[in-house]
Design an enzyme around this catalytic site. Structure first.
Site, PDB file in Angstrom:
ATOM      1  N   TYR A 109       0.868  -1.267  -0.160  1.00  0.00           N
ATOM      2  CA  TYR A 109      -0.035  -0.018   0.208  1.00  0.00           C
ATOM      3  C   TYR A 109       0.975   1.536   0.111  1.00  0.00           C
ATOM      4  O   TYR A 109       1.915   1.270   0.613  1.00  0.00           O
ATOM      5  CB  TYR A 109      -0.721  -0.024   1.199  1.00  0.00           C
ATOM      6  CG  TYR A 109      -1.654   1.294   1.437  1.00  0.00           C
ATOM      7  CD1 TYR A 109      -3.200   1.326   0.987  1.00  0.00           C
ATOM      8  CD2 TYR A 109      -1.549   2.058   2.122  1.00  0.00           C
ATOM      9  CE1 TYR A 109      -3.767   2.893   1.322  1.00  0.00           C
ATOM     10  CE2 TYR A 109      -2.013   3.461   2.491  1.00  0.00           C
ATOM     11  CZ  TYR A 109      -3.371   3.795   2.183  1.00  0.00           C
ATOM     12  OH  TYR A 109      -4.125   4.707   1.872  1.00  0.00           O
ATOM     13  N   GLU A 197      -3.460   7.396  -3.974  1.00  0.00           N
ATOM     14  CA  GLU A 197      -3.413   6.085  -3.634  1.00  0.00           C
ATOM     15  C   GLU A 197      -2.880   4.979  -4.756  1.00  0.00           C
ATOM     16  O   GLU A 197      -3.992   4.808  -5.509  1.00  0.00           O
ATOM     17  CB  GLU A 197      -4.666   5.801  -2.941  1.00  0.00           C
ATOM     18  CG  GLU A 197      -4.315   5.246  -1.903  1.00  0.00           C
ATOM     19  CD  GLU A 197      -5.968   4.537  -0.980  1.00  0.00           C
ATOM     20  OE1 GLU A 197      -6.465   4.432  -0.365  1.00  0.00           O
ATOM     21  OE2 GLU A 197      -7.072   4.420  -2.345  1.00  0.00           O
TER      22      GLU A 197
END
Ligand code: GDP
Ligand code: MN
Length: 388
Positions: A109, A197
């Site tokens: 992530y 993101e």
């Protein structure tokens, strides 16, 4: 303003961030054609909506063969996808992204956003990427590392390496990751992105680092100088009431409670929401009808508030400074008649011509309770909403 995954991936590619090959399709036939063009046996069909959590909601399907691609697209297109990040109504799936599947060794992530209190961009990274990053953040925050970018110096390669080694990447992978980070930082600064993101950022079975998902959010105040990005806007993914409101120049935000609020001035609107909450109520919306409002605008505002079936009572709090209270009263009465209003309304009109406004409301025969004290008005509307 948000973009779709496929649009964000297009921008990623432009900034040198590796993404899987894919094609957009708006019909099952187009999805089949896209798969044929991509070639191979297996494909990923991904619903394009402005929300994450698609994987767990059936919006990401790994399939084999052209028939299965067409079938998956057919099941998604025209439906609404409800995920953890949408409301109960979900978002319409008007297109799907057909992608070559990637072999996944690890799901990581990484995200960057503006840290307003530090006045700089913060990047967060974690080896525990994939579909449960929210839980990671909540229960094991030590698994997420942050670095802060000095705006004058820009992102430093050592900062990217720090995150890369934190995620246990190999030396070669850290180099790839550093390039990705530089791309993300350039998108944030050059495109006025308020959030970038990548979840998951994957290590492929071949050992390469690649963006499997992409989410970009842009500062709407900067869209005037980001013409191309502004052109990628998809209104079908935005809140209907908010879209309607922008047509009439009303500042409106849907909130999900049961007390509709109509106020003039953003500060008074916030104070009104606060006092409603203080007395145990839940505002259904933020609505600022503006300073020099008209009866027509009040009517439109009323229609907006009452389109949600959750709204059990309406609180009107107007200070007649520039605008006259009798004009507001006229608008309220007009709107109540036009919309055939069934729910109770508490109206607090203060300022210019307030007596006249109040008399008009009293004489209208409608279910409108004029209250002049703010606390009393808030208590009254909360009680009305609760007893509904
Ligand atoms: P989200 O749920 O909306 O965030 O959608 P994502 O694009 O992140 O996809 C969700 C999950 O689907 C990922 O975390 C992966 O586990 C899986 N997935 C997506 N694309 C692929 C792929 O090409 N290959 C494999 N094996 N899994 C994939
Ligand atoms: Mn994702």
């Amino acid at each position: 303003m948000n973009l779709h995954e496929y649009q964000s991936k297009e921008i990623f590619a432009r900034y040198g961030i590796p993404v899987p090959q894919g094609q957009l399709a708006a019909s099952p036939e187009q999805a089949r054609a896209a798969a044929k063009q991509l070639g191979g046996e297996k494909f990923v069909v991904k619903a394009q909506v402005h929300a994450g959590g698609r994987g767990k909601a059936g919006g990401v399907k790994l399939v084999e063969g052209f028939d299965a691609v067409e079938e998956a697209a057919k099941k998604m297109l025209g439906q609404r996808l409800v995920t953890k990040q949408t409301d109960a109504a979900g978002l319409p799936i008007n297109s799907v992204w057909v992608e070559k599947p990637s072999g996944i060794a690890r799901e990581l992530y990484v995200a960057g956003l503006v840290d307003r209190s530090r006045e700089r961009i913060v990047f967060m990274a974690s080896a525990a990427g994939g579909m449960d990053i929210e839980e990671v953040a909540e229960h094991t925050p030590e698994k997420i590392k942050r670095i802060f970018v000095h705006p004058a110096a820009g992102l430093q390669p050592y900062q990217a390496r720090e995150l890369g080694f934190f995620m246990d990447l190999t030396k070669e992978q850290v180099d790839q990751f550093t390039k990705i980070m530089q791309g993300l930082y350039r998108i944030a600064t050059e495109c006025d992105a308020s959030m970038v993101e990548v979840n998951p950022l994957i290590v492929t079975t071949e050992g390469n680092v690649m963006a499997l998902d992409a989410k970009l959010n842009f500062d709407t105040n900067a869209l005037y100088r980001q013409k191309e990005i502004a052109g990628m806007r998809d209104p079908s993914q935005e809140d209907e009431a908010e879209r309607e409101a922008s047509k009439f120049d009303l500042n409106y935000v849907t909130l999900g409670g049961d007390i509709g609020c109509m106020v003039n001035g953003a500060g008074l609107a916030m104070a009104t929401m606060d006092i409603v909450k203080l007395h145990g109520g839940k505002p259904a919306n933020f609505l600022d009808v503006g300073g020099g409002t008209t009866a027509e605008k009040v009517t439109e505002a009323f229609k907006l508030i009452t389109r949600s079936p959750e709204v059990k009572a309406i609180f009107i709090n107007i200070f007649g400074g520039i605008v006259r209270c009798d004009l507001i009263a006229e608008g309220i009465i007009q709107a109540c008649k036009q919309t055939g209003l069934k729910i109770p309304v508490v109206a607090r009109l203060q300022g210019t011509n307030m007596e006249k406004g109040r008399d008009m409301l009293n004489a209208s025969g409608l279910k409108i309770t004029p209250v002049s004290d703010l606390t009393e008005a808030a208590k009254t509307v909360v009680a009305l909403a609760k007893s509904a």
